[in-house]
Motif scaffolding. Structure first.
Motif, PDB file in Angstrom:
ATOM      1  N   LEU A  14      -2.446  15.533   4.691  1.00  0.00           N
ATOM      2  CA  LEU A  14      -2.281  13.678   4.014  1.00  0.00           C
ATOM      3  C   LEU A  14      -1.114  13.049   4.432  1.00  0.00           C
ATOM      4  CD1 LEU A  14      -2.492  15.203  -0.112  1.00  0.00           C
ATOM      5  CD2 LEU A  14      -4.074  12.831   0.946  1.00  0.00           C
ATOM      6  N   PRO A  15      -1.330  11.689   4.717  1.00  0.00           N
ATOM      7  CA  PRO A  15       0.087  10.842   4.502  1.00  0.00           C
ATOM      8  C   PRO A  15       0.703  10.871   4.110  1.00  0.00           C
ATOM      9  CG  PRO A  15      -1.891   9.705   5.422  1.00  0.00           C
ATOM     10  CD  PRO A  15      -2.548  11.079   4.356  1.00  0.00           C
ATOM     11  N   ALA A  16       2.617  10.794   4.040  1.00  0.00           N
ATOM     12  CA  ALA A  16       3.294  10.693   3.529  1.00  0.00           C
ATOM     13  C   ALA A  16       3.684   9.231   3.157  1.00  0.00           C
ATOM     14  CB  ALA A  16       4.270  10.983   4.667  1.00  0.00           C
ATOM     15  N   ILE A  63       9.915  13.759  16.548  1.00  0.00           N
ATOM     16  CA  ILE A  63      10.361  11.964  15.685  1.00  0.00           C
ATOM     17  C   ILE A  63       9.180  11.410  15.026  1.00  0.00           C
ATOM     18  CG2 ILE A  63      10.116   8.979  16.604  1.00  0.00           C
ATOM     19  CD1 ILE A  63      10.396  10.772  19.560  1.00  0.00           C
ATOM     20  N   GLU A  64       8.245  11.733  14.583  1.00  0.00           N
ATOM     21  CA  GLU A  64       7.320  11.767  13.016  1.00  0.00           C
ATOM     22  C   GLU A  64       7.963  12.137  11.988  1.00  0.00           C
ATOM     23  OE1 GLU A  64       2.843  11.519  12.233  1.00  0.00           O
ATOM     24  OE2 GLU A  64       3.139  11.936  13.764  1.00  0.00           O
ATOM     25  N   LYS A  65       8.339  13.510  11.952  1.00  0.00           N
ATOM     26  CA  LYS A  65       8.770  14.012  10.736  1.00  0.00           C
ATOM     27  C   LYS A  65      10.174  13.061  10.568  1.00  0.00           C
ATOM     28  CE  LYS A  65      11.085  18.114   9.405  1.00  0.00           C
ATOM     29  NZ  LYS A  65      11.819  19.625  10.117  1.00  0.00           N
ATOM     30  N   VAL A 121       0.950  -1.052   0.508  1.00  0.00           N
ATOM     31  CA  VAL A 121      -0.115  -0.007   0.022  1.00  0.00           C
ATOM     32  C   VAL A 121       0.826   1.064  -0.064  1.00  0.00           C
ATOM     33  CG1 VAL A 121      -2.022   1.653   0.908  1.00  0.00           C
ATOM     34  CG2 VAL A 121      -1.614  -1.131   1.010  1.00  0.00           C
ATOM     35  N   ASN A 122       1.698   1.150   0.512  1.00  0.00           N
ATOM     36  CA  ASN A 122       2.874   2.785   0.835  1.00  0.00           C
ATOM     37  C   ASN A 122       3.556   2.254  -0.333  1.00  0.00           C
ATOM     38  OD1 ASN A 122       2.118   3.252   3.528  1.00  0.00           O
ATOM     39  ND2 ASN A 122       3.181   1.706   4.479  1.00  0.00           N
ATOM     40  N   ALA A 123       3.871   1.814  -0.922  1.00  0.00           N
ATOM     41  CA  ALA A 123       4.803   1.265  -2.425  1.00  0.00           C
ATOM     42  C   ALA A 123       4.057   2.058  -3.041  1.00  0.00           C
ATOM     43  CB  ALA A 123       5.427  -0.109  -2.420  1.00  0.00           C
ATOM     44  N   LEU A 124       2.831   2.040  -3.623  1.00  0.00           N
ATOM     45  CA  LEU A 124       1.569   2.231  -4.440  1.00  0.00           C
ATOM     46  C   LEU A 124       1.519   3.781  -3.950  1.00  0.00           C
ATOM     47  CD1 LEU A 124      -0.941  -1.025  -4.799  1.00  0.00           C
ATOM     48  CD2 LEU A 124       0.421  -0.497  -6.798  1.00  0.00           C
ATOM     49  N   TRP A 125       1.188   3.934  -2.612  1.00  0.00           N
ATOM     50  CA  TRP A 125       1.033   5.469  -2.619  1.00  0.00           C
ATOM     51  C   TRP A 125       1.740   6.935  -2.169  1.00  0.00           C
ATOM     52  CZ3 TRP A 125      -2.066   9.398  -2.022  1.00  0.00           C
ATOM     53  CH2 TRP A 125      -2.252  10.480  -1.447  1.00  0.00           C
ATOM     54  N   SER A 126       3.593   5.929  -2.468  1.00  0.00           N
ATOM     55  CA  SER A 126       4.423   7.094  -2.048  1.00  0.00           C
ATOM     56  C   SER A 126       4.719   7.706  -3.204  1.00  0.00           C
ATOM     57  CB  SER A 126       5.929   5.877  -2.206  1.00  0.00           C
ATOM     58  OG  SER A 126       6.050   5.596  -3.164  1.00  0.00           O
ATOM     59  N   ILE A 127       4.808   6.706  -4.751  1.00  0.00           N
ATOM     60  CA  ILE A 127       4.226   7.492  -6.099  1.00  0.00           C
ATOM     61  C   ILE A 127       3.468   9.273  -5.519  1.00  0.00           C
ATOM     62  CG2 ILE A 127       5.247   8.399  -8.492  1.00  0.00           C
ATOM     63  CD1 ILE A 127       6.239   5.617  -8.276  1.00  0.00           C
ATOM     64  N   LEU A 153      -3.086  26.033  -1.344  1.00  0.00           N
ATOM     65  CA  LEU A 153      -3.569  23.961  -0.900  1.00  0.00           C
ATOM     66  C   LEU A 153      -2.107  23.268  -0.270  1.00  0.00           C
ATOM     67  CD1 LEU A 153      -3.123  23.164  -5.204  1.00  0.00           C
ATOM     68  CD2 LEU A 153      -5.218  23.029  -3.689  1.00  0.00           C
ATOM     69  N   ASN A 154      -1.217  24.506   0.722  1.00  0.00           N
ATOM     70  CA  ASN A 154      -0.650  23.939   1.316  1.00  0.00           C
ATOM     71  C   ASN A 154      -1.045  23.018   2.338  1.00  0.00           C
ATOM     72  OD1 ASN A 154       1.586  25.502  -0.044  1.00  0.00           O
ATOM     73  ND2 ASN A 154       1.536  27.032   1.299  1.00  0.00           N
ATOM     74  N   PRO A 155      -2.795  24.075   2.938  1.00  0.00           N
ATOM     75  CA  PRO A 155      -2.986  22.333   4.028  1.00  0.00           C
ATOM     76  C   PRO A 155      -3.512  21.272   4.145  1.00  0.00           C
ATOM     77  CG  PRO A 155      -4.326  24.590   4.532  1.00  0.00           C
ATOM     78  CD  PRO A 155      -3.597  25.104   3.288  1.00  0.00           C
ATOM     79  N   LEU A 156      -3.347  21.146   2.219  1.00  0.00           N
ATOM     80  CA  LEU A 156      -3.685  19.670   2.726  1.00  0.00           C
ATOM     81  C   LEU A 156      -2.812  18.748   2.552  1.00  0.00           C
ATOM     82  CD1 LEU A 156      -5.317  17.827   0.002  1.00  0.00           C
ATOM     83  CD2 LEU A 156      -4.028  18.341  -2.027  1.00  0.00           C
ATOM     84  N   MET A 157      -1.605  19.352   2.610  1.00  0.00           N
ATOM     85  CA  MET A 157      -0.465  18.325   3.179  1.00  0.00           C
ATOM     86  C   MET A 157       0.063  18.031   4.254  1.00  0.00           C
ATOM     87  SD  MET A 157       1.035  17.831  -0.069  1.00  0.00           S
ATOM     88  CE  MET A 157       1.855  17.040   0.529  1.00  0.00           C
TER      89      MET A 157
END
Length: 296
Positions: free
Chosen positions: A90-92, A150-152, A57-63, A83-87
């Motif tokens: 959205l989780p990396a 830490i999360e960063k 799932v993460n591999a598909l989402w990363s790009i 659009l800045n608040p969108l980031m």
């Protein structure tokens, strides 16, 4: 208020500096304990079922995430920051069990807020004020700042693994089909068509070689079952490869000193974040009038 705040803020700055210097001394032992191949495997084994799902799932989402992030950054640069608040939403990536364990280890062993509170309680200026209640420090706020940093850190580390997994998928499409744009679904569909062609060729009434030529011109359509089974097989294989990459990538970072550099940067960033947060908190508290002493 300024006269009351100055020595307190100097003491806070001193405590945070001692805390960060102390924590930097623990980085190398921490890396040795938790980023070896054997320890990485042990942690990964505890979360294998969940991570088998989250890894692809993460591999598909990363790009797509990187594309969205780039679009938002470009939009901000041309003067349209809406659009800045969108980031922030959205989780990396979606946290794997392995990632959560690493975050917990960093929070408890490397940059625990309890260590900072110990320095504060032992400080000749702050200690008596904390005990007497003259100032109050919100430990939850300190912990929030620690967890944010830490999360960063873990998000940036996980992104490397996810991008590697995505590149692995793209490489498989290029190697087998000469197509650099295939994802898991695309690979599954291509393999299903290939299997359908091979099966039809082997059953051709003029022989397999003639059948291969014939079905090369008139390829048979695979069944939905063949497509689903091929896609699941491709996904399972790529997931295993992705987990292998995730197991090996942390020891590789350790070998090349990347963890050391990143964790030092984490502690440096945390030093600045903590000082700003505590400075704001203490100034707000010190604006309040000092409590009147009752006559004995």
């Amino acid at each position: 208020m300024d006269q009351r705040a100055a020595p307190v803020l100097c003491a806070i700055d001193d405590c945070i500096e001692k805390f960060t210097a102390d924590r930097k001394q623990t980085i190398s032992p921490f890396i040795e304990r938790h980023f070896s191949v054997s320890e990485t495997i042990q942690i990964q084994k505890r979360h294998l079922p969940l991570d088998l799902i989250l890894s692809p799932v993460n591999a598909l989402w990363s790009i797509p995430y990187l594309m969205i992030k780039k679009a938002v950054e470009t939009s901000d640069k041309i003067g349209w920051p809406v659009l800045n608040p969108l980031m922030d939403v959205l989780p990396a990536s979606f946290k794997t069990g392995y990632q959560k364990d690493i975050e917990k280890l960093i929070a408890t062993e490397l940059v625990s807020e309890d260590v900072l509170m110990d320095y504060i309680r032992k400080d000749p200026v702050l200690g008596p004020m904390v005990v007497s209640g003259a100032i109050e420090l919100d430990q939850r706020k300190i912990r929030t700042e620690v967890l944010k940093e830490i999360e960063k850190y873990t998000s940036s580390q996980a992104m490397i693994s996810d991008v590697c997994s995505s590149l692995l998928t793209l490489a498989a499409g290029w190697i087998y089909f000469g197509d650099k744009s295939l994802g898991v679904m695309g690979l599954g569909s291509r393999f299903a068509r290939k299997m359908a062609r091979e099966k039809a060729s082997s059953n051709f009434f003029l022989g397999e070689k003639v059948g291969s030529v014939f079905y090369g011109v008139f390829p048979p359509a695979p069944t939905n079952t063949q497509i689903v089974m091929a896609t699941l097989a491709v996904g399972a294989l790529l997931t295993v490869c992705s987990l292998f990459v995730s197991v090996m990538i942390d020891p590789a970072r350790k070998r090349f000193g990347m963890h050391d550099k990143k964790l030092h940067s984490l502690v440096d960033n945390l030093e600045e974040r903590l000082f700003i947060a505590l400075k704001k908190d203490l100034k707000s508290h010190l604006r309040q009038p000092a409590p009147m002493k009752q006559a004995g």
